[in-house]
Write an enzyme that holds these catalytic residues in place. Structure first.
Site, PDB file in Angstrom:
ATOM      1  CD  GLU A  95      11.326   7.345  -3.799  1.00  0.00           C
ATOM      2  OE1 GLU A  95      10.619   8.151  -4.428  1.00  0.00           O
ATOM      3  OE2 GLU A  95      11.291   6.114  -3.956  1.00  0.00           O
ATOM      4  CG  ASP A  96       7.738   9.842  -2.941  1.00  0.00           C
ATOM      5  OD1 ASP A  96       8.550   8.917  -2.739  1.00  0.00           O
ATOM      6  OD2 ASP A  96       6.605   9.642  -3.414  1.00  0.00           O
ATOM      7  CG  ASP A  99       7.195   2.482   3.911  1.00  0.00           C
ATOM      8  OD1 ASP A  99       7.331   2.579   5.132  1.00  0.00           O
ATOM      9  OD2 ASP A  99       6.230   1.884   3.395  1.00  0.00           O
ATOM     10  CG  PHE A 148      -0.362   5.581   3.642  1.00  0.00           C
ATOM     11  CD1 PHE A 148       0.597   4.856   2.953  1.00  0.00           C
ATOM     12  CD2 PHE A 148      -1.287   6.316   2.909  1.00  0.00           C
ATOM     13  CE1 PHE A 148       0.637   4.856   1.569  1.00  0.00           C
ATOM     14  CE2 PHE A 148      -1.258   6.323   1.522  1.00  0.00           C
ATOM     15  CZ  PHE A 148      -0.299   5.591   0.852  1.00  0.00           C
ATOM     16  NE  ARG A 161       0.572  10.697  -8.138  1.00  0.00           N
ATOM     17  CZ  ARG A 161       1.339   9.730  -7.659  1.00  0.00           C
ATOM     18  NH1 ARG A 161       2.242   9.991  -6.750  1.00  0.00           N
ATOM     19  NH2 ARG A 161       1.203   8.485  -8.074  1.00  0.00           N
TER      20      ARG A 161
HETATM   21  P1  5GP Z   1       9.420   1.467  -0.158  1.00  0.00           P
HETATM   22  O1  5GP Z   1       9.836   0.594  -1.294  1.00  0.00           O
HETATM   23  O2  5GP Z   1      10.536   2.214   0.498  1.00  0.00           O
HETATM   24  O3  5GP Z   1       8.611   0.678   0.856  1.00  0.00           O
HETATM   25  O4  5GP Z   1       8.374   2.482  -0.703  1.00  0.00           O
HETATM   26  C1  5GP Z   1       8.743   3.559  -1.491  1.00  0.00           C
HETATM   27  C2  5GP Z   1       7.582   4.105  -2.248  1.00  0.00           C
HETATM   28  O5  5GP Z   1       6.346   3.727  -1.633  1.00  0.00           O
HETATM   29  C3  5GP Z   1       7.592   5.602  -2.237  1.00  0.00           C
HETATM   30  O6  5GP Z   1       8.252   6.097  -3.353  1.00  0.00           O
HETATM   31  C4  5GP Z   1       6.120   5.943  -2.265  1.00  0.00           C
HETATM   32  O7  5GP Z   1       5.687   5.966  -3.604  1.00  0.00           O
HETATM   33  C5  5GP Z   1       5.479   4.781  -1.559  1.00  0.00           C
HETATM   34  N1  5GP Z   1       5.217   5.102  -0.144  1.00  0.00           N
HETATM   35  C6  5GP Z   1       5.872   4.689   0.951  1.00  0.00           C
HETATM   36  N2  5GP Z   1       5.348   5.195   2.069  1.00  0.00           N
HETATM   37  C7  5GP Z   1       4.326   5.973   1.666  1.00  0.00           C
HETATM   38  C8  5GP Z   1       3.390   6.816   2.355  1.00  0.00           C
HETATM   39  O8  5GP Z   1       3.364   6.966   3.591  1.00  0.00           O
HETATM   40  N3  5GP Z   1       2.492   7.468   1.575  1.00  0.00           N
HETATM   41  C9  5GP Z   1       2.464   7.360   0.208  1.00  0.00           C
HETATM   42  N4  5GP Z   1       1.541   8.038  -0.428  1.00  0.00           N
HETATM   43  N5  5GP Z   1       3.330   6.588  -0.462  1.00  0.00           N
HETATM   44  C10 5GP Z   1       4.248   5.905   0.253  1.00  0.00           C
END
Ligand code: 5GP
Length: 175
Positions: A95-96, A99, A148, A161
């Site tokens: 995963e990137d 959050d 963010f 990206r």
């Molecule tokens: P989660 O479900 O953990 O809240 O979010 C995961 C996904 O949300 C990540 O795979 C990513 O695509 C997106 N995401 C979460 N935080 C960020 C951020 O700071 N920047 C970006 N560009 N995407 C985020």
């Protein structure tokens, strides 16, 4: 608006190098499948897997959660499924950024339904302050504060990206 650089390319590469070293120690004798969560993880995924010494199988899955906002909707839709069979395999989900953890929790549940031997998580970035689901993160590159970020795979509304570094982005200022 891009506000400021959060991570340089050198810092990103060093984190990937550390993760690859840990994975290389772990992968010996495993039947591993590395699963890239599209699209955000793709830059990290190629850099990481290219540093692995053992042969691994790679595959891609795409889920949608954010749309064109900076908040997770908490509902994940499967956009593109795996093409390989992961039953009895050691799966490493790549995963990137984690959050809230909601996306990853759904992806892990989806993968477990295919009866892998194990599922472990590799993430380049983690924002622990925002966690809502307690997902176990086995390999974490860098913990960042609640900002963010875009670049190195991460987008805002599909933009940014391709930036080589990771930047803080202020969405209210327009793309
Ligand atoms: P989660 O479900 O953990 O809240 O979010 C995961 C996904 O949300 C990540 O795979 C990513 O695509 C997106 N995401 C979460 N935080 C960020 C951020 O700071 N920047 C970006 N560009 N995407 C985020």
């Amino acid at each position: 608006m891009l506000k400021e650089k959060v991570l340089t390319r050198e810092e990103i590469d060093a984190a990937i190098e550390r993760l690859a070293a840990r994975l290389n120690a772990d992968l010996v004798g495993r039947d591993a499948v590395f699963v890239c969560i599209l699209k955000g993880a793709v830059y990290f995924f190629t850099a990481l897997t290219a540093r692995l010494k053992e042969s691994v199988v790679i595959d891609f899955i795409q889920v949608s959660s954010y749309g064109a906002t900076t908040e997770s909707s908490g509902t994940v839709i499967l956009v593109k499924d795996l093409t390989v069979d992961i039953s009895d395999k050691d799966v490493f989900v790549v995963e990137d950024i984690v959050d809230t953890g909601l996306t990853l929790a759904d992806v892990i549940a989806l993968l477990h339904a295919r009866h892998p031997r194990s599922v472990r998580v590799v993430t380049l970035l983690s924002k622990p302050a925002r966690r809502r689901k307690d997902v176990p993160l086995d390999f974490v590159g860098i913990e960042i504060p609640d900002r963010f970020v875009v670049g190195f795979g991460l987008d805002f509304a599909e933009h940014f990206r391709n930036l080589p570094e990771i930047w803080e982005y202020l969405p209210d200022q327009g793309v």
